[in-house]
Write a protein that holds these residues in place. Structure first.
Motif, PDB file in Angstrom:
ATOM      1  N   GLU A 179       2.977   7.556  -2.939  1.00 47.75           N
ATOM      2  CA  GLU A 179       1.580   7.171  -3.125  1.00 47.75           C
ATOM      3  C   GLU A 179       1.204   6.131  -2.092  1.00 47.75           C
ATOM      4  N   PHE A 198      -6.895   5.934  -2.575  1.00 49.62           N
ATOM      5  CA  PHE A 198      -5.458   6.182  -2.635  1.00 49.62           C
ATOM      6  C   PHE A 198      -5.210   7.681  -2.636  1.00 49.62           C
ATOM      7  N   GLY A 236      -1.952   3.602  -0.769  1.00 44.69           N
ATOM      8  CA  GLY A 236      -3.211   2.982  -1.154  1.00 44.69           C
ATOM      9  C   GLY A 236      -3.000   1.648  -1.813  1.00 44.69           C
ATOM     10  N   GLU A 237      -3.966   0.751  -1.637  1.00 45.18           N
ATOM     11  CA  GLU A 237      -3.902  -0.562  -2.265  1.00 45.18           C
ATOM     12  C   GLU A 237      -4.308  -0.455  -3.728  1.00 45.18           C
ATOM     13  N   TRP A 257       0.807  -1.232   0.000  1.00 43.47           N
ATOM     14  CA  TRP A 257       0.000   0.000   0.000  1.00 43.47           C
ATOM     15  C   TRP A 257       0.840   1.283   0.000  1.00 43.47           C
TER      16      TRP A 257
END
Length: 316
Positions: free
Chosen positions: A272, A280, A274-275, A210
């Motif tokens: 960045e 994200f 987020g998955e 992530w």
């Protein structure tokens, strides 16, 4: 005093082919070529009544300004119209060597590319803003539409560290001509060719699913080839004279080889979170170093820093 008003139509088509060969588990090559064909036309919309006017109706009929007692229109639109076609074949090739494992590649890329010039310069026959001493039009040399460049790079890319992809590249590029912005006229000027040599270092790191990080930096030395004789004659013949020096116009007007507006260093960092699916967010900072605004490098732009923020949602 409309210097130019043009309607330009331009189109192009391209064909590309390449052949990839794997000579051994550790050696592969790619050779290819690209064909580009451009065509277009230029239609000047400038009218006689709104064309630039030189000369004064109040000038005397004697002395240094004699003979200029009437205004002259520089109406060049009918003579700067026309159509142009151009084509170019660009060969390309690359070699990739992986001597030890599938995590480190050494590569060599080379080939030819191009940029297209201001289409108006391909049909321009006369200067749009000046007359000669006899109030005649000043000839302008047609410029080619496509300007080729030749480049090569050698580098290494590795994934030795889990989640980290790094690459280092040494590159060189030679252009036949350059497009530079000319502040005095607010237009694009086609200048002599230049050479660029530089190094690029890129890193893409995803330690966990992530979070991703990027850090890139490129350093380039860009210089014109040859000598600007016209600027040299102006500088030494007029601007360095005793009666002109007090005005300071010699500053920034010396002949030189700095490529105008070419950036010597660009650096970027980003993160960045987020998955692959779901929310994200990302932030990126880019630094652009001061760059020469004149060929002698006397005037430079300030450095530029930009910040970009991004958020979104990804569906599966």
């Amino acid at each position: 005093n409309i210097i130019r008003n043009d309607l330009v139509g331009e189109a192009n088509t391209s064909l590309l082919t390449d052949f990839k060969t794997k000579w051994a588990p550790w050696l592969k090559t790619t050779v290819g070529a690209r064909w580009d064909y451009y065509w277009g036309s230029n239609n000047g919309l400038q009218t006689w009544s709104n064309s630039p006017v030189v000369g004064s109706p109040f000038a005397p009929d004697y002395g240094p300004n004699s003979g200029s007692g009437q205004p002259y229109h520089i109406w060049t639109a009918p003579f700067n119209n026309g159509s142009t076609v151009s084509q170019l074949i660009s060969p390309k090739g690359s070699v990739v060597i992986n001597p030890w494992d599938n995590k480190t590649d050494f590569y060599l890329n080379f080939g030819r590319g191009f940029h297209s010039n201001d289409f108006r310069s391909t049909t321009q026959t006369y200067s749009t803003s000046e007359l000669d001493d006899n109030y005649g039009y000043v000839p302008f040399k047609h410029q080619p539409l496509l300007s080729p460049s030749t480049g090569a790079e050698v580098g290494v890319k590795t994934k030795k560290i889990e989640g980290l992809e790094s690459a280092a590249t040494l590159f060189f590029m030679r252009t036949q001509r350059e497009n530079i912005f000319e502040g005095d006229t607010g237009n694009t000027k086609i200048a002599r060719g230049a050479d660029r040599i530089g190094i690029e270092f890129t890193n893409h790191y995803r330690p966990i699913s992530w979070a991703a990080f990027e850090a890139d930096v490129t350093a380039t030395q860009a210089r014109f080839r040859g000598y600007d004789w016209a600027k040299g004659l102006l500088y030494y013949g007029e601007l360095l004279q005793p009666d002109a020096i007090p005005y300071g116009t010699f500053q920034g007007n010396a002949p030189g080889n700095y490529l105008v507006n070419a950036t010597p260093v660009v650096a970027t960092g980003s993160i960045e979170l987020g998955e692959a699916k779901g929310w994200f967010g990302a932030a990126k900072y880019r630094y652009i170093a001061p760059r020469a605004l004149t060929q002698d490098g006397f005037f430079k732009s300030p450095a530029i820093g930009t910040v970009n923020l991004r958020t979104g949602y990804r569906w599966k």
